[in-house]
Write an enzyme that holds these catalytic residues in place. Structure first.
Site, short mmCIF file in Angstrom:
data_model
loop_
_atom_site.label_atom_id
_atom_site.label_comp_id
_atom_site.label_asym_id
_atom_site.label_seq_id
_atom_site.Cartn_x
_atom_site.Cartn_y
_atom_site.Cartn_z
N ILE A 122 0.85 -1.20 0.00
CA ILE A 122 0.00 0.00 0.00
C ILE A 122 0.88 1.24 0.00
O ILE A 122 1.76 1.40 0.86
CB ILE A 122 -0.92 0.02 1.23
CG1 ILE A 122 -1.78 -1.24 1.27
CG2 ILE A 122 -1.81 1.27 1.22
CD1 ILE A 122 -2.54 -1.41 2.56
N GLY A 132 8.55 3.92 1.18
CA GLY A 132 7.86 3.24 2.26
C GLY A 132 6.36 3.44 2.34
O GLY A 132 5.78 4.20 1.60
N SER A 133 5.73 2.72 3.20
CA SER A 133 4.30 2.87 3.46
C SER A 133 3.82 1.75 4.36
O SER A 133 4.08 1.76 5.53
CB SER A 133 3.49 2.91 2.17
OG SER A 133 2.17 3.26 2.47
N ARG A 134 3.15 0.74 3.75
CA ARG A 134 2.51 -0.28 4.59
C ARG A 134 2.31 -1.56 3.80
O ARG A 134 2.12 -1.54 2.58
CB ARG A 134 1.16 0.27 5.04
CG ARG A 134 0.36 -0.65 5.93
CD ARG A 134 -0.83 0.09 6.44
NE ARG A 134 -2.05 -0.71 6.40
CZ ARG A 134 -3.22 -0.27 6.76
NH1 ARG A 134 -3.39 0.97 7.17
NH2 ARG A 134 -4.28 -1.06 6.70
#
EC number: 4.1.1.65
Length: 220
Positions: free
Chosen positions: A157, A187-189
């Site tokens: 995500i 980055g993120s999830r």
């Protein structure tokens, strides 16, 4: 530690731009050593920050057919029962890992098996911890039929900073636990969706390492 292939071009271009900027500013600030030193220090810090986004450290990985390993470095921010609408259309246990800008941004296969489903979704760029980011943000969805039998869904995500998701898998591919399946630039999830009877091995707020930390154990 090595530099990930997704960052090499970005780092090369950034280095050239920063060198050119420094040379130009040095030319216009001749004799002002303090300003020149500050500018040089600032550009070095900028380059080092971008460099750490693309680091790819060596990991001591193992494979086990009923254990799911962390698909990314970061912190566990969600452990809850949810309805998964895209593929299963039923209840699953969701485990989510938030990747901050200082984490390694490589994403890894949490388990070995065959890719039964893959889809890329364009979308928004809500902050990664927003409850709707899992269904509204840019994302990829991968479903693997594990060697142990159960189907496992995992999802990259994008967030407010992440503006590009990269993936290396397609439907029908055979994947190996711990190997890279993609990269989220800046980055993120990553979300995992597993059967409800899966035994979760992590806690909320726990920091995990991709390819090393055991996230849960499948019932087989």
């Amino acid at each position: 530690m090595k530099i990930h292939k997704e960052g090499r071009r970005i780092l090369f271009v950034t280095l050239l731009v920063l060198i050119a900027l420094n040379l130009a500013l040095y030319y216009w600030n001749k004799g002002n050593d303090i300003v020149n030193y500050l500018i040089t220090g600032a550009t070095v810090i900028i380059f080092l920050l971008i460099l750490q986004f693309f680091r790819s450290p060596f990991r001591h990985m193992f494979t086990h057919e009923d254990l799911l390993l962390a698909p990314a470095d970061g912190k566990v921010v969600v452990i809850e029962k949810v309805h998964e609408p895209e593929y299963f259309d039923d209840e699953r246990m969701q485990i989510s890992i938030f990747m901050s800008p200082i984490n390694v941004h490589v994403t890894r296969n949490p388990i070995s098996g065959i890719v039964k489903y893959f889809k890329y979704h364009p979308g928004n760029y809500l902050v990664a911890w927003h409850p709707k980011s899992s269904t509204l943000n840019e994302r990829t969805t991968v479903v693997v039929e594990s060697d142990a039998g159960p189907l496992v869904l995992f999802r990259q995500i994008a967030g407010a900073m992440a503006r590009r998701i990269v993936w290396y898998v397609n439907e029908g591919d055979e994947v190996t636990q711990g190997e890279e399946f993609g990269f989220i630039k800046f980055g993120s999830r990553v979300d995992l969706f597993v059967p409800l009877d899966t035994v979760v091995k992590v806690e909320m707020g726990q920091k995990v390492k991709g390819g090393e930390t055991v996230i849960c154990q499948l019932k087989v």
